[in-house]
Design a protein around this motif. Sequence first.
Motif, PDB file in Angstrom:
ATOM      1  N   VAL A 152       0.839  -1.205   0.000  1.00  0.00           N
ATOM      2  CA  VAL A 152       0.000   0.000   0.000  1.00  0.00           C
ATOM      3  C   VAL A 152       0.874   1.255   0.000  1.00  0.00           C
ATOM      4  O   VAL A 152       0.582   2.235  -0.702  1.00  0.00           O
ATOM      5  CB  VAL A 152      -0.964  -0.007   1.205  1.00  0.00           C
ATOM      6  N   GLN A 153       1.955   1.228   0.762  1.00  0.00           N
ATOM      7  CA  GLN A 153       2.889   2.355   0.784  1.00  0.00           C
ATOM      8  C   GLN A 153       3.464   2.614  -0.611  1.00  0.00           C
ATOM      9  O   GLN A 153       3.582   3.765  -1.054  1.00  0.00           O
ATOM     10  CB  GLN A 153       4.020   2.067   1.769  1.00  0.00           C
ATOM     11  N   CYS A 183       1.374   6.633  -7.181  1.00  0.00           N
ATOM     12  CA  CYS A 183       0.125   7.161  -7.746  1.00  0.00           C
ATOM     13  C   CYS A 183      -0.046   8.653  -7.495  1.00  0.00           C
ATOM     14  O   CYS A 183       0.158   9.147  -6.384  1.00  0.00           O
ATOM     15  CB  CYS A 183      -1.073   6.426  -7.143  1.00  0.00           C
ATOM     16  N   SER A 184      -0.456   9.356  -8.534  1.00  0.00           N
ATOM     17  CA  SER A 184      -0.953  10.724  -8.389  1.00  0.00           C
ATOM     18  C   SER A 184      -2.467  10.652  -8.219  1.00  0.00           C
ATOM     19  O   SER A 184      -3.051   9.561  -8.161  1.00  0.00           O
ATOM     20  CB  SER A 184      -0.601  11.540  -9.632  1.00  0.00           C
ATOM     21  N   PHE A 222      -6.734  -7.151   2.853  1.00  0.00           N
ATOM     22  CA  PHE A 222      -5.908  -6.224   2.074  1.00  0.00           C
ATOM     23  C   PHE A 222      -6.782  -5.187   1.369  1.00  0.00           C
ATOM     24  O   PHE A 222      -6.454  -3.994   1.350  1.00  0.00           O
ATOM     25  CB  PHE A 222      -5.075  -6.963   1.026  1.00  0.00           C
ATOM     26  N   LEU A 223      -7.885  -5.626   0.776  1.00  0.00           N
ATOM     27  CA  LEU A 223      -8.773  -4.672   0.108  1.00  0.00           C
ATOM     28  C   LEU A 223      -9.298  -3.633   1.089  1.00  0.00           C
ATOM     29  O   LEU A 223      -9.414  -2.452   0.756  1.00  0.00           O
ATOM     30  CB  LEU A 223      -9.929  -5.420  -0.557  1.00  0.00           C
ATOM     31  N   SER A 224      -9.599  -4.070   2.307  1.00  0.00           N
ATOM     32  CA  SER A 224     -10.045  -3.115   3.337  1.00  0.00           C
ATOM     33  C   SER A 224      -8.942  -2.121   3.667  1.00  0.00           C
ATOM     34  O   SER A 224      -9.194  -0.920   3.846  1.00  0.00           O
ATOM     35  CB  SER A 224     -10.467  -3.873   4.602  1.00  0.00           C
ATOM     36  N   MET A 225      -7.696  -2.610   3.739  1.00  0.00           N
ATOM     37  CA  MET A 225      -6.558  -1.733   3.998  1.00  0.00           C
ATOM     38  C   MET A 225      -6.378  -0.742   2.851  1.00  0.00           C
ATOM     39  O   MET A 225      -6.141   0.451   3.074  1.00  0.00           O
ATOM     40  CB  MET A 225      -5.299  -2.584   4.168  1.00  0.00           C
ATOM     41  N   LEU A 226      -6.518  -1.226   1.631  1.00  0.00           N
ATOM     42  CA  LEU A 226      -6.361  -0.367   0.465  1.00  0.00           C
ATOM     43  C   LEU A 226      -7.412   0.740   0.448  1.00  0.00           C
ATOM     44  O   LEU A 226      -7.132   1.880   0.052  1.00  0.00           O
ATOM     45  CB  LEU A 226      -6.448  -1.207  -0.811  1.00  0.00           C
ATOM     46  N   LYS A 227      -8.609   0.414   0.889  1.00  0.00           N
ATOM     47  CA  LYS A 227      -9.720   1.377   0.878  1.00  0.00           C
ATOM     48  C   LYS A 227      -9.511   2.531   1.852  1.00  0.00           C
ATOM     49  O   LYS A 227     -10.240   3.530   1.789  1.00  0.00           O
ATOM     50  CB  LYS A 227     -11.032   0.659   1.178  1.00  0.00           C
ATOM     51  N   GLN A 228      -8.541   2.428   2.730  1.00  0.00           N
ATOM     52  CA  GLN A 228      -8.241   3.542   3.618  1.00  0.00           C
ATOM     53  C   GLN A 228      -7.579   4.697   2.871  1.00  0.00           C
ATOM     54  O   GLN A 228      -7.621   5.840   3.313  1.00  0.00           O
ATOM     55  CB  GLN A 228      -7.342   3.068   4.763  1.00  0.00           C
ATOM     56  N   ARG A 229      -6.948   4.395   1.724  1.00  0.00           N
ATOM     57  CA  ARG A 229      -6.269   5.430   0.943  1.00  0.00           C
ATOM     58  C   ARG A 229      -6.776   5.533  -0.492  1.00  0.00           C
ATOM     59  O   ARG A 229      -6.493   6.505  -1.180  1.00  0.00           O
ATOM     60  CB  ARG A 229      -4.763   5.155   0.901  1.00  0.00           C
ATOM     61  N   PHE A 230      -7.507   4.502  -0.951  1.00  0.00           N
ATOM     62  CA  PHE A 230      -7.935   4.446  -2.341  1.00  0.00           C
ATOM     63  C   PHE A 230      -9.421   4.116  -2.425  1.00  0.00           C
ATOM     64  O   PHE A 230      -9.958   3.415  -1.568  1.00  0.00           O
ATOM     65  CB  PHE A 230      -7.157   3.368  -3.105  1.00  0.00           C
ATOM     66  N   ILE A 231     -10.045   4.600  -3.478  1.00  0.00           N
ATOM     67  CA  ILE A 231     -11.363   4.101  -3.865  1.00  0.00           C
ATOM     68  C   ILE A 231     -11.133   2.793  -4.605  1.00  0.00           C
ATOM     69  O   ILE A 231     -10.250   2.697  -5.459  1.00  0.00           O
ATOM     70  CB  ILE A 231     -12.096   5.114  -4.749  1.00  0.00           C
ATOM     71  N   VAL A 232     -11.913   1.765  -4.283  1.00  0.00           N
ATOM     72  CA  VAL A 232     -11.718   0.435  -4.871  1.00  0.00           C
ATOM     73  C   VAL A 232     -13.051  -0.075  -5.398  1.00  0.00           C
ATOM     74  O   VAL A 232     -14.055  -0.072  -4.677  1.00  0.00           O
ATOM     75  CB  VAL A 232     -11.160  -0.559  -3.826  1.00  0.00           C
ATOM     76  N   GLU A 233     -13.063  -0.507  -6.654  1.00  0.00           N
ATOM     77  CA  GLU A 233     -14.279  -1.120  -7.196  1.00  0.00           C
ATOM     78  C   GLU A 233     -13.913  -2.300  -8.081  1.00  0.00           C
ATOM     79  O   GLU A 233     -12.885  -2.293  -8.755  1.00  0.00           O
ATOM     80  CB  GLU A 233     -15.109  -0.110  -7.977  1.00  0.00           C
ATOM     81  N   GLU A 234     -14.740  -3.328  -8.042  1.00  0.00           N
ATOM     82  CA  GLU A 234     -14.529  -4.481  -8.918  1.00  0.00           C
ATOM     83  C   GLU A 234     -15.081  -4.155 -10.301  1.00  0.00           C
ATOM     84  O   GLU A 234     -16.231  -3.717 -10.435  1.00  0.00           O
ATOM     85  CB  GLU A 234     -15.214  -5.721  -8.363  1.00  0.00           C
ATOM     86  N   ILE A 235     -14.262  -4.368 -11.332  1.00  0.00           N
ATOM     87  CA  ILE A 235     -14.685  -3.988 -12.678  1.00  0.00           C
ATOM     88  C   ILE A 235     -14.802  -5.180 -13.622  1.00  0.00           C
ATOM     89  O   ILE A 235     -15.321  -5.036 -14.724  1.00  0.00           O
ATOM     90  CB  ILE A 235     -13.728  -2.946 -13.281  1.00  0.00           C
ATOM     91  N   TYR A 236     -14.313  -6.347 -13.193  1.00  0.00           N
ATOM     92  CA  TYR A 236     -14.353  -7.504 -14.084  1.00  0.00           C
ATOM     93  C   TYR A 236     -14.200  -8.764 -13.249  1.00  0.00           C
ATOM     94  O   TYR A 236     -13.480  -8.773 -12.241  1.00  0.00           O
ATOM     95  CB  TYR A 236     -13.217  -7.424 -15.111  1.00  0.00           C
ATOM     96  N   TYR A 259      -9.787  -5.485  -9.946  1.00  0.00           N
ATOM     97  CA  TYR A 259     -10.201  -4.306  -9.194  1.00  0.00           C
ATOM     98  C   TYR A 259      -9.529  -3.064  -9.761  1.00  0.00           C
ATOM     99  O   TYR A 259      -8.347  -3.084 -10.121  1.00  0.00           O
ATOM    100  CB  TYR A 259      -9.828  -4.442  -7.719  1.00  0.00           C
ATOM    101  N   LYS A 260     -10.285  -1.992  -9.816  1.00  0.00           N
ATOM    102  CA  LYS A 260      -9.770  -0.688 -10.223  1.00  0.00           C
ATOM    103  C   LYS A 260      -9.725   0.208  -8.988  1.00  0.00           C
ATOM    104  O   LYS A 260     -10.691   0.263  -8.219  1.00  0.00           O
ATOM    105  CB  LYS A 260     -10.686  -0.078 -11.288  1.00  0.00           C
ATOM    106  N   SER A 261      -8.600   0.892  -8.811  1.00  0.00           N
ATOM    107  CA  SER A 261      -8.435   1.762  -7.648  1.00  0.00           C
ATOM    108  C   SER A 261      -7.848   3.099  -8.064  1.00  0.00           C
ATOM    109  O   SER A 261      -7.098   3.176  -9.029  1.00  0.00           O
ATOM    110  CB  SER A 261      -7.506   1.107  -6.607  1.00  0.00           C
ATOM    111  N   TRP A 262      -8.185   4.119  -7.338  1.00  0.00           N
ATOM    112  CA  TRP A 262      -7.560   5.424  -7.500  1.00  0.00           C
ATOM    113  C   TRP A 262      -7.613   6.133  -6.151  1.00  0.00           C
ATOM    114  O   TRP A 262      -8.417   5.801  -5.289  1.00  0.00           O
ATOM    115  CB  TRP A 262      -8.230   6.234  -8.609  1.00  0.00           C
ATOM    116  N   LYS A 263      -6.737   7.104  -5.976  1.00  0.00           N
ATOM    117  CA  LYS A 263      -6.558   7.727  -4.673  1.00  0.00           C
ATOM    118  C   LYS A 263      -7.810   8.462  -4.202  1.00  0.00           C
ATOM    119  O   LYS A 263      -8.493   9.128  -4.981  1.00  0.00           O
ATOM    120  CB  LYS A 263      -5.383   8.713  -4.704  1.00  0.00           C
ATOM    121  N   LEU A 264      -8.060   8.321  -2.918  1.00  0.00           N
ATOM    122  CA  LEU A 264      -9.113   9.112  -2.301  1.00  0.00           C
ATOM    123  C   LEU A 264      -8.723  10.584  -2.341  1.00  0.00           C
ATOM    124  O   LEU A 264      -7.548  10.927  -2.200  1.00  0.00           O
ATOM    125  CB  LEU A 264      -9.308   8.691  -0.843  1.00  0.00           C
ATOM    126  N   PRO A 265      -9.681  11.488  -2.532  1.00  0.00           N
ATOM    127  CA  PRO A 265      -9.352  12.910  -2.473  1.00  0.00           C
ATOM    128  C   PRO A 265      -8.902  13.265  -1.071  1.00  0.00           C
ATOM    129  O   PRO A 265      -9.307  12.638  -0.085  1.00  0.00           O
ATOM    130  CB  PRO A 265     -10.674  13.605  -2.845  1.00  0.00           C
TER     131      PRO A 265
END
Length: 218
Positions: free
Chosen positions: A156-157, A163-164, A183-197, A207-213
């Motif tokens: 995650v670090q 990532c920008s 791990f997905l729960s940990m990732l969601k602390q810093r990123f938006i996470v959604e299953e796409i396929y 899963y597609k992820s991008w940084k939380l604002p």
Amino acid sequence: MALVPYVENSLPVLSKLHNSSAQFRFANHDLRLAQDWKQLGVAAVVWDAAVVMCIYLEMGKVELKGKRVIELGAGTGLVGIVAALLGANVTITDREPALDFLSANVKANQPPDSQGSVVVSELTWGEGLERYPAGGFDLVLGADIVYLEDTFVQLVQTLDHLCSDTTVVLLACKIRYKRDTDFLSMLKQRFIVEEIYYEKQRDIHVYKSWKLPPREDF
């Protein structure tokens, strides 16, 4: 990411992992990836998650031409090679013991007419991140890299560093154990996470992820 010792396994479903090579056709190219389970374990075989990630990339739902892409825990290099064939400029990374093997696969499967480019580079998650530009990539790829709980914090670090606000992360994996969902729960602390396929036959999730604002503190 991890190098594990070879253990003989007679299960037919795993027999393909013990073959010396695996062959695929992606992006109108025939690819032949060397495998070396005995020497490098999980880092040197093509896992289903990598195949499904390539299938997803080939669908064209992610723009790759001219994009700056980095693959984490690349193993055989299949995903990064396919991303380059589809036009991306790819940095393919893994730990130092796997680099010679990885580089040989890239060299053998990177044709002169490839639209993109490939650089192989050492990256141990959470270490030496200053060697990589902070937020310097458009797309981060990882196939079946979520399996060692001891590496989750460092992974995650590493994602956070690479990532920008506009970077997209694509992770392909099986959900085998509770630690995978942890791990997905940990990732969601810093990123938006959604299953796409989801590929049912191989039981692989993408899963597609991008940084939380950034949070506004009042």
